[in-house]
Design a protein around this motif. Sequence first.
Motif, PDB file in Angstrom:
ATOM      1  N   GLN A  45       0.818  -1.210   0.000  1.00 40.55           N
ATOM      2  CA  GLN A  45       0.000   0.000   0.000  1.00 40.55           C
ATOM      3  C   GLN A  45       0.855   1.264   0.000  1.00 40.55           C
ATOM      4  O   GLN A  45       0.464   2.287  -0.572  1.00 40.55           O
ATOM      5  N   ALA A  48       1.911   1.814  -3.559  1.00 38.61           N
ATOM      6  CA  ALA A  48       0.751   2.301  -4.316  1.00 38.61           C
ATOM      7  C   ALA A  48       0.478   3.775  -4.024  1.00 38.61           C
ATOM      8  O   ALA A  48       0.131   4.549  -4.929  1.00 38.61           O
ATOM      9  N   THR A  49       0.651   4.195  -2.775  1.00 37.60           N
ATOM     10  CA  THR A  49       0.440   5.601  -2.412  1.00 37.60           C
ATOM     11  C   THR A  49       1.456   6.501  -3.092  1.00 37.60           C
ATOM     12  O   THR A  49       1.117   7.575  -3.614  1.00 37.60           O
ATOM     13  N   SER A  82     -11.647   1.781   3.408  1.00 35.08           N
ATOM     14  CA  SER A  82     -10.232   1.418   3.518  1.00 35.08           C
ATOM     15  C   SER A  82      -9.993   0.441   4.660  1.00 35.08           C
ATOM     16  O   SER A  82      -9.218  -0.514   4.519  1.00 35.08           O
ATOM     17  N   CYS A 216      -5.440   4.548  -0.578  1.00 38.20           N
ATOM     18  CA  CYS A 216      -4.123   3.935  -0.418  1.00 38.20           C
ATOM     19  C   CYS A 216      -3.390   4.487   0.802  1.00 38.20           C
ATOM     20  O   CYS A 216      -2.756   3.735   1.551  1.00 38.20           O
ATOM     21  N   THR A 220      -2.412   2.328   4.151  1.00 35.21           N
ATOM     22  CA  THR A 220      -1.022   2.206   4.603  1.00 35.21           C
ATOM     23  C   THR A 220      -0.906   2.493   6.092  1.00 35.21           C
ATOM     24  O   THR A 220      -0.239   1.756   6.835  1.00 35.21           O
ATOM     25  N   THR A 255      -1.733  -2.623  -7.266  1.00 33.56           N
ATOM     26  CA  THR A 255      -2.789  -2.083  -6.408  1.00 33.56           C
ATOM     27  C   THR A 255      -3.285  -0.743  -6.920  1.00 33.56           C
ATOM     28  O   THR A 255      -4.493  -0.490  -6.988  1.00 33.56           O
ATOM     29  N   ALA A 256      -2.351   0.141  -7.270  1.00 34.11           N
ATOM     30  CA  ALA A 256      -2.737   1.458  -7.789  1.00 34.11           C
ATOM     31  C   ALA A 256      -3.569   1.323  -9.057  1.00 34.11           C
ATOM     32  O   ALA A 256      -4.589   2.011  -9.231  1.00 34.11           O
TER      33      ALA A 256
END
Length: 363
Positions: A45, A48-49, A82, A216, A220, A255-256
Amino acid sequence: MEGFDGYKPAMAMVGLQCIYTGLALFTRAALLQGMSPRVFVVYRQGVATLIMAPIACFTRWRNPYNKTSLGLRSFCLIFITSLIGVTGNQNAYFEGLYLSSSTITTAMTNLLPVMTFVMATIVGMEKVNFQSLRSVAKIIGTIFSVGGAICMALVKGPKLLNTILVLASSISDDENLELGCAFLFISCLCWSFWIIMQVPISASCPDHLYSTLWMCLLTTIQSAIYTFMVEPDLKVWSLHSYLELGSCLYAGIGTAISFFVQAWCIQLRGPVFVAMFSPLCTVITAIIASLFLHENLYVGSLVGALAVIIGLYIVLWGKAKDLEEIREETLNNDIQKLEPKSLLNNTTSYSTDLEQSLLPPHK
């Protein structure tokens, strides 16, 4: 071009299942090397962020008119989604993957269409009418897809292809299958919740990149807090091989992409449409394993793959009929709204003509 645009959501979902296939294979290998599933979720995550942040910021800077603000309602929806749909889903999924095997994981995740269909029916997003052929088709197609995917994973039968290198996917004695399947079942429930929640999130925050970035980031933070609570030892955060590093990067990028693609497809086709593509992951996994990993191909795998494809097209046919009905109802409503207005305009013009004098005004 209109016809091609209609196939874009389906093509995007097929590509997404290919990403999920690679994720299952690489992640399973990294976890077997000793990497913690919870730490893997945090790194996934986090990557992805970092990927979504510059993309979302650049998009909002380039389009000054798209300044979607994140209100309290939108933030609460994204936070809950989330927590349950991503943090709970990912931790349960990778824990189940670690405790069971890749084959059982792909089989269990094919319960997602059934759970999503049931959830969507409960909240009123999907209407079931047993007298309607479309509803019956979606039910039968769901049963076909799930049954075919489970058949691929659990039923072997005679061999179709004999290979020189055989990689037997045996399950060792120390793997707790019952606990792993329980984690995977919980993961499917959380994943179905995430799919359902994309509808109100898209309505509250139409900017998918912006909502994905927040999702994301929150995931995280939530996953990191959960990992520190369960595993306070800092040694679990270290990466010991390029495989672990590569799997984290691949998972983060995937993931993104998956968050954005799924949110986009849900807005266009609905949650059940997205969920029905999950059985394809099992099909793609079996094909890659037989061609590139030289695994045996069995009759059960072939029969299951055919059942998955048949069920998928049956459900897509039902969804296509639903879209046609929605478009017809929208067109009829637009016509009904325009007819009184045009009739009123005609009446006004007639009354104006009658009120006007046919003789010239007196001076």
